[in-house]
Design a protein around this motif. Structure first.
Motif, PDB file in Angstrom:
ATOM      1  N   ARG A 137     -52.035  28.675  11.138  1.00  0.00           N
ATOM      2  CA  ARG A 137     -51.290  30.284  11.416  1.00  0.00           C
ATOM      3  C   ARG A 137     -50.004  30.440  10.470  1.00  0.00           C
ATOM      4  NH1 ARG A 137     -50.499  26.965  17.179  1.00  0.00           N
ATOM      5  NH2 ARG A 137     -52.417  26.729  17.755  1.00  0.00           N
ATOM      6  N   ALA A 138     -49.144  30.225  10.374  1.00  0.00           N
ATOM      7  CA  ALA A 138     -48.952  30.823   9.149  1.00  0.00           C
ATOM      8  C   ALA A 138     -49.046  31.235   8.421  1.00  0.00           C
ATOM      9  CB  ALA A 138     -47.597  29.813   8.896  1.00  0.00           C
ATOM     10  N   MET A 161     -42.917  19.959  16.387  1.00  0.00           N
ATOM     11  CA  MET A 161     -43.577  19.144  14.645  1.00  0.00           C
ATOM     12  C   MET A 161     -42.174  19.523  13.884  1.00  0.00           C
ATOM     13  SD  MET A 161     -46.581  18.634  16.430  1.00  0.00           S
ATOM     14  CE  MET A 161     -47.025  18.646  17.722  1.00  0.00           C
ATOM     15  N   SER A 162     -41.482  20.421  14.239  1.00  0.00           N
ATOM     16  CA  SER A 162     -40.487  21.019  13.068  1.00  0.00           C
ATOM     17  C   SER A 162     -39.866  19.452  13.137  1.00  0.00           C
ATOM     18  CB  SER A 162     -39.554  21.775  13.769  1.00  0.00           C
ATOM     19  OG  SER A 162     -38.883  20.942  14.901  1.00  0.00           O
ATOM     20  N   GLY A 182     -50.734  18.592  13.902  1.00  0.00           N
ATOM     21  CA  GLY A 182     -49.909  19.673  14.876  1.00  0.00           C
ATOM     22  C   GLY A 182     -48.906  20.659  13.485  1.00  0.00           C
ATOM     23  N   LYS A 183     -48.549  19.705  12.423  1.00  0.00           N
ATOM     24  CA  LYS A 183     -47.970  20.696  11.572  1.00  0.00           C
ATOM     25  C   LYS A 183     -48.735  21.804  10.882  1.00  0.00           C
ATOM     26  CE  LYS A 183     -44.503  20.983  10.203  1.00  0.00           C
ATOM     27  NZ  LYS A 183     -42.748  21.362  10.986  1.00  0.00           N
ATOM     28  N   GLU A 186     -49.455  24.433  12.683  1.00  0.00           N
ATOM     29  CA  GLU A 186     -49.055  25.816  12.163  1.00  0.00           C
ATOM     30  C   GLU A 186     -49.084  26.182  11.053  1.00  0.00           C
ATOM     31  OE1 GLU A 186     -45.104  23.239  12.673  1.00  0.00           O
ATOM     32  OE2 GLU A 186     -45.673  22.911  14.900  1.00  0.00           O
ATOM     33  N   LYS A 187     -49.186  25.548   9.514  1.00  0.00           N
ATOM     34  CA  LYS A 187     -49.134  26.335   8.803  1.00  0.00           C
ATOM     35  C   LYS A 187     -50.201  26.758   8.531  1.00  0.00           C
ATOM     36  CE  LYS A 187     -49.762  24.105   3.968  1.00  0.00           C
ATOM     37  NZ  LYS A 187     -48.651  24.934   2.892  1.00  0.00           N
ATOM     38  N   TRP A 199     -55.046  24.596  19.787  1.00  0.00           N
ATOM     39  CA  TRP A 199     -54.818  24.035  18.401  1.00  0.00           C
ATOM     40  C   TRP A 199     -56.701  25.249  18.215  1.00  0.00           C
ATOM     41  CZ3 TRP A 199     -53.081  18.715  17.670  1.00  0.00           C
ATOM     42  CH2 TRP A 199     -51.514  19.120  17.564  1.00  0.00           C
TER      43      TRP A 199
END
Length: 91
Positions: free
Chosen positions: A63-64, A1-2, A56-57, A60-61, A86
């Motif tokens: 979670r972060a 996803m990066s 997905g991004k 991630e955001k 997820w």
């Protein structure tokens, strides 16, 4: 996803792919719950899995930055349902 970098203007998250804008429109339900209203990928980029990568991004955001998601958008809900790993970000 990066490979996708999200820009946040306070109402939507966007990223550029080959000159096209991908977008997630959102709102907040309290301080730590984001309502996902819309996920959009231009039809010219369809069929490449970019919508899934975009969600997905966002996961991630979440979670972060330690917030939860309420996917009002059917696409976002479907993608999170399809990815068991997820589901921890759901409010």
């Amino acid at each position: 996803m990066s490979d996708l970098t999200l820009q946040d203007d306070g109402k939507q998250l966007t990223t550029d792919v080959e000159g096209y804008e991908l977008v997630i429109r959102y709102g907040w339900q309290g301080d730590d719950v984001m309502r996902v209203d819309f996920v959009g990928v231009p039809s010219a980029l369809g069929g490449r899995g970019l919508g899934t990568k975009l969600v997905g991004k966002l996961v991630e955001k979440a979670r972060a930055e330690n917030f939860k998601l309420v996917p009002v958008c059917g696409f976002a809900r479907t993608q999170i349902d399809r990815h068991q790993d997820w589901k921890d970000v759901l409010a």
